[in-house]
Design a protein around this motif. Sequence first.
Motif, PDB file in Angstrom:
ATOM      1  N   UNK A 190       0.821  -1.210   0.000  1.00  0.00           N
ATOM      2  CA  UNK A 190       0.000   0.000   0.000  1.00  0.00           C
ATOM      3  C   UNK A 190       0.853   1.257   0.000  1.00  0.00           C
ATOM      4  N   UNK A 191       1.620   1.404  -1.068  1.00  0.00           N
ATOM      5  CA  UNK A 191       2.329   2.656  -1.315  1.00  0.00           C
ATOM      6  C   UNK A 191       1.506   3.458  -2.316  1.00  0.00           C
ATOM      7  N   UNK A 192       1.219   4.693  -1.969  1.00  0.00           N
ATOM      8  CA  UNK A 192       0.498   5.583  -2.886  1.00  0.00           C
ATOM      9  C   UNK A 192       1.568   6.342  -3.655  1.00  0.00           C
ATOM     10  N   UNK A 193       2.013   5.758  -4.762  1.00  0.00           N
ATOM     11  CA  UNK A 193       3.162   6.315  -5.457  1.00  0.00           C
ATOM     12  C   UNK A 193       3.100   6.043  -6.950  1.00  0.00           C
ATOM     13  N   UNK A 194       3.718   6.931  -7.707  1.00  0.00           N
ATOM     14  CA  UNK A 194       3.884   6.740  -9.150  1.00  0.00           C
ATOM     15  C   UNK A 194       5.246   6.116  -9.458  1.00  0.00           C
ATOM     16  N   UNK A 195       6.041   5.842  -8.438  1.00  0.00           N
ATOM     17  CA  UNK A 195       7.332   5.198  -8.647  1.00  0.00           C
ATOM     18  C   UNK A 195       7.130   3.682  -8.598  1.00  0.00           C
ATOM     19  N   UNK A 196       7.065   3.078  -9.757  1.00  0.00           N
ATOM     20  CA  UNK A 196       6.807   1.646  -9.869  1.00  0.00           C
ATOM     21  C   UNK A 196       8.085   0.932 -10.287  1.00  0.00           C
ATOM     22  N   UNK A 197       9.027   0.858  -9.368  1.00  0.00           N
ATOM     23  CA  UNK A 197      10.386   0.370  -9.611  1.00  0.00           C
ATOM     24  C   UNK A 197      11.022   1.168 -10.758  1.00  0.00           C
ATOM     25  N   UNK A 198      11.827   0.498 -11.583  1.00  0.00           N
ATOM     26  CA  UNK A 198      12.519   1.176 -12.691  1.00  0.00           C
ATOM     27  C   UNK A 198      11.791   0.855 -13.988  1.00  0.00           C
ATOM     28  N   UNK A 199      10.557   1.287 -14.093  1.00  0.00           N
ATOM     29  CA  UNK A 199       9.670   0.847 -15.159  1.00  0.00           C
ATOM     30  C   UNK A 199       9.632   1.775 -16.369  1.00  0.00           C
ATOM     31  N   UNK A 200       9.686   3.083 -16.143  1.00  0.00           N
ATOM     32  CA  UNK A 200       9.391   4.039 -17.216  1.00  0.00           C
ATOM     33  C   UNK A 200      10.338   3.884 -18.400  1.00  0.00           C
ATOM     34  N   UNK A 201      11.613   3.708 -18.148  1.00  0.00           N
ATOM     35  CA  UNK A 201      12.576   3.662 -19.264  1.00  0.00           C
ATOM     36  C   UNK A 201      12.413   2.400 -20.101  1.00  0.00           C
ATOM     37  N   UNK A 202      11.732   1.385 -19.565  1.00  0.00           N
ATOM     38  CA  UNK A 202      11.513   0.150 -20.336  1.00  0.00           C
ATOM     39  C   UNK A 202      10.338   0.270 -21.294  1.00  0.00           C
ATOM     40  N   UNK A 203       9.520   1.312 -21.149  1.00  0.00           N
ATOM     41  CA  UNK A 203       8.299   1.447 -21.945  1.00  0.00           C
ATOM     42  C   UNK A 203       8.493   2.251 -23.224  1.00  0.00           C
ATOM     43  N   UNK A 204       9.542   3.045 -23.289  1.00  0.00           N
ATOM     44  CA  UNK A 204       9.684   3.961 -24.423  1.00  0.00           C
ATOM     45  C   UNK A 204       8.961   5.263 -24.139  1.00  0.00           C
ATOM     46  N   UNK A 205       9.282   6.307 -24.890  1.00  0.00           N
ATOM     47  CA  UNK A 205       8.796   7.655 -24.589  1.00  0.00           C
ATOM     48  C   UNK A 205       7.273   7.751 -24.545  1.00  0.00           C
ATOM     49  N   UNK A 206       6.609   7.334 -25.602  1.00  0.00           N
ATOM     50  CA  UNK A 206       5.164   7.542 -25.705  1.00  0.00           C
ATOM     51  C   UNK A 206       4.401   6.779 -24.619  1.00  0.00           C
ATOM     52  N   UNK A 207       4.721   5.504 -24.448  1.00  0.00           N
ATOM     53  CA  UNK A 207       4.007   4.710 -23.446  1.00  0.00           C
ATOM     54  C   UNK A 207       4.373   5.131 -22.029  1.00  0.00           C
ATOM     55  N   UNK A 208       5.614   5.532 -21.823  1.00  0.00           N
ATOM     56  CA  UNK A 208       6.011   6.012 -20.497  1.00  0.00           C
ATOM     57  C   UNK A 208       5.218   7.257 -20.122  1.00  0.00           C
ATOM     58  N   UNK A 266      10.485   2.144   0.305  1.00  0.00           N
ATOM     59  CA  UNK A 266      11.627   1.647  -0.455  1.00  0.00           C
ATOM     60  C   UNK A 266      11.296   0.364  -1.199  1.00  0.00           C
ATOM     61  N   UNK A 267      11.996   0.165  -2.328  1.00  0.00           N
ATOM     62  CA  UNK A 267      12.006  -1.116  -3.013  1.00  0.00           C
ATOM     63  C   UNK A 267      13.385  -1.293  -3.635  1.00  0.00           C
ATOM     64  N   UNK A 268      13.887  -2.503  -3.608  1.00  0.00           N
ATOM     65  CA  UNK A 268      15.226  -2.757  -4.143  1.00  0.00           C
ATOM     66  C   UNK A 268      15.196  -2.828  -5.659  1.00  0.00           C
ATOM     67  N   UNK A 269      16.285  -2.381  -6.267  1.00  0.00           N
ATOM     68  CA  UNK A 269      16.435  -2.514  -7.722  1.00  0.00           C
ATOM     69  C   UNK A 269      16.798  -3.946  -8.098  1.00  0.00           C
ATOM     70  N   UNK A 270      17.518  -4.618  -7.222  1.00  0.00           N
ATOM     71  CA  UNK A 270      17.919  -6.003  -7.492  1.00  0.00           C
ATOM     72  C   UNK A 270      16.717  -6.943  -7.390  1.00  0.00           C
ATOM     73  N   UNK A 271      16.809  -8.040  -8.109  1.00  0.00           N
ATOM     74  CA  UNK A 271      15.767  -9.067  -8.086  1.00  0.00           C
ATOM     75  C   UNK A 271      16.260 -10.287  -7.313  1.00  0.00           C
ATOM     76  N   UNK A 272      15.404 -10.974  -6.580  1.00  0.00           N
ATOM     77  CA  UNK A 272      14.008 -10.631  -6.354  1.00  0.00           C
ATOM     78  C   UNK A 272      13.880  -9.373  -5.501  1.00  0.00           C
TER      79      UNK A 272
END
Length: 504
Positions: free
Chosen positions: A68-86, A258-264
Amino acid sequence: MERSSFWEATSAAPEYPALKEDTAFDAVVVGAGFTGITAALLLAESGAKVAVVEADRIGSGTSGRSTVKVTCQHTLKLHTLGDEKARAYYAANKSGFDFVCGLVERNGIGCDFERLPAYVYARGDECLPDIEKEAEFYSKLGIDGGVTEKTGLPFGVKCALVMRDQAQFHPLKYLYALARRFTACGGSIFERTKAQRFERGADCAVITKNATLRSRDVIFATNYPMTDFPGLFFLKLHQEREYAICAKADGLDIGGMYISAQKPANSMRMYRSGDENRLILVGYGHRTAKEDDDFSGYDRLKELLRRDFKTADPDPDYAWSAQDCRTLDGIPYVGPVYAEPPGVYVAAGYEKWGVTNSAAAAMMISDAIAGTGHIDRHIRKAFDPLRFTPAASAKNFLIHTGNVAGAFTAGNILIPEGSYGDIKPGEGAVMRVGAKAQAVYRDTDGKIHAFEAHCTHMRCPLEYNAAEKSFDCPCHGSRFGTDGEVLNGPANEPLCRITERPER
């Protein structure tokens, strides 16, 4: 350690009746989590007559069992989507974020709401390039944040990516407040009312055990859509489980979420209410039915707690798990699945970022039904549930279908021979007894419960989940209790009980 959600244990659930008679509405929502209640509220505020049906209790699914984080930071997701979809993804989630925060702050909703920064942190060097790429998208999109070496964590990090002015709250206190607003607008909520079938003709019919609801529009807010067609969701979605623990942490303050960049990935946040101060750790997710039999997610989280948070209580008093869907291209499926009325709408694939995504989905569906104008239609197009984008989706499509085919084929071939005598009290297994594959559980009184060992969704072979005492489907993520009842869809029917069996 209590195997229940901390959120459920610290909130007073309202009571709503079960459906008892046939009724007609303008819209019927199936599922009473964040998406369902928010969509129902928006439609009721626009003047529609709306009903919500829930198989269990309001908020009993993923909404009441997440970080229950109220956030737009969804790990390191935006750069994987490309400009338009991000841009579309961030804009939709920023709208969802603003909606949630505005609703809480304008109406004084008592849900332990707190503004905090959100961080993705890296303990090693391998994730630094992705953090830098994500930071570039923060600059492109005008996001208040960037790379930093300073965090409030009690252990060292190489660097972190911060998104400032985010938030957290108590999910069920928030959800119950929305439900009260919805019923005050004339809306109806029916708990313990399982939608067993759905029919679409001149209108839509949601058929339950005791009665049928008819409407011009139906919204499936059920995590995994109740209808596979025409969206072909069984080919486009897979489900993952994630584990959570909660421990007392007097005097600890990590200064953010916080969320880690490393997986899992591991996720962490504090919860403060009055004199109570707690640490919540979430992580070690895996595709449903693919858990590590030797070392459960709960064990790994307890190890993390004791190693990295030495001032917290080393023995958590709550532990729970949740399940959510992933799409092929990383963007949820939201919107209509038919071009012509009556309307059927879905919302699925939040990838564990359900607070802002659910609010955005509810607004998009409200826009489509009532023309409420919350989110631009060009943004809604990126979430089209019927889309298939080969450039972004082909690899994941092949991986997903390969996993399903492998689970179906190998699962059937590799079911071991066994006998009821092999099963100890409190244990279960999937095995062949004679010529029949069976899902078998022996309860603590020694009684055997045996079922056909194939999922009632699409007949995939089940696997036994010892950590949670359930029979799980590796193909599409359905889960069944040791009584054979459905715990998680897309399956809608319980397992077939085997009553004639040899005592071998």
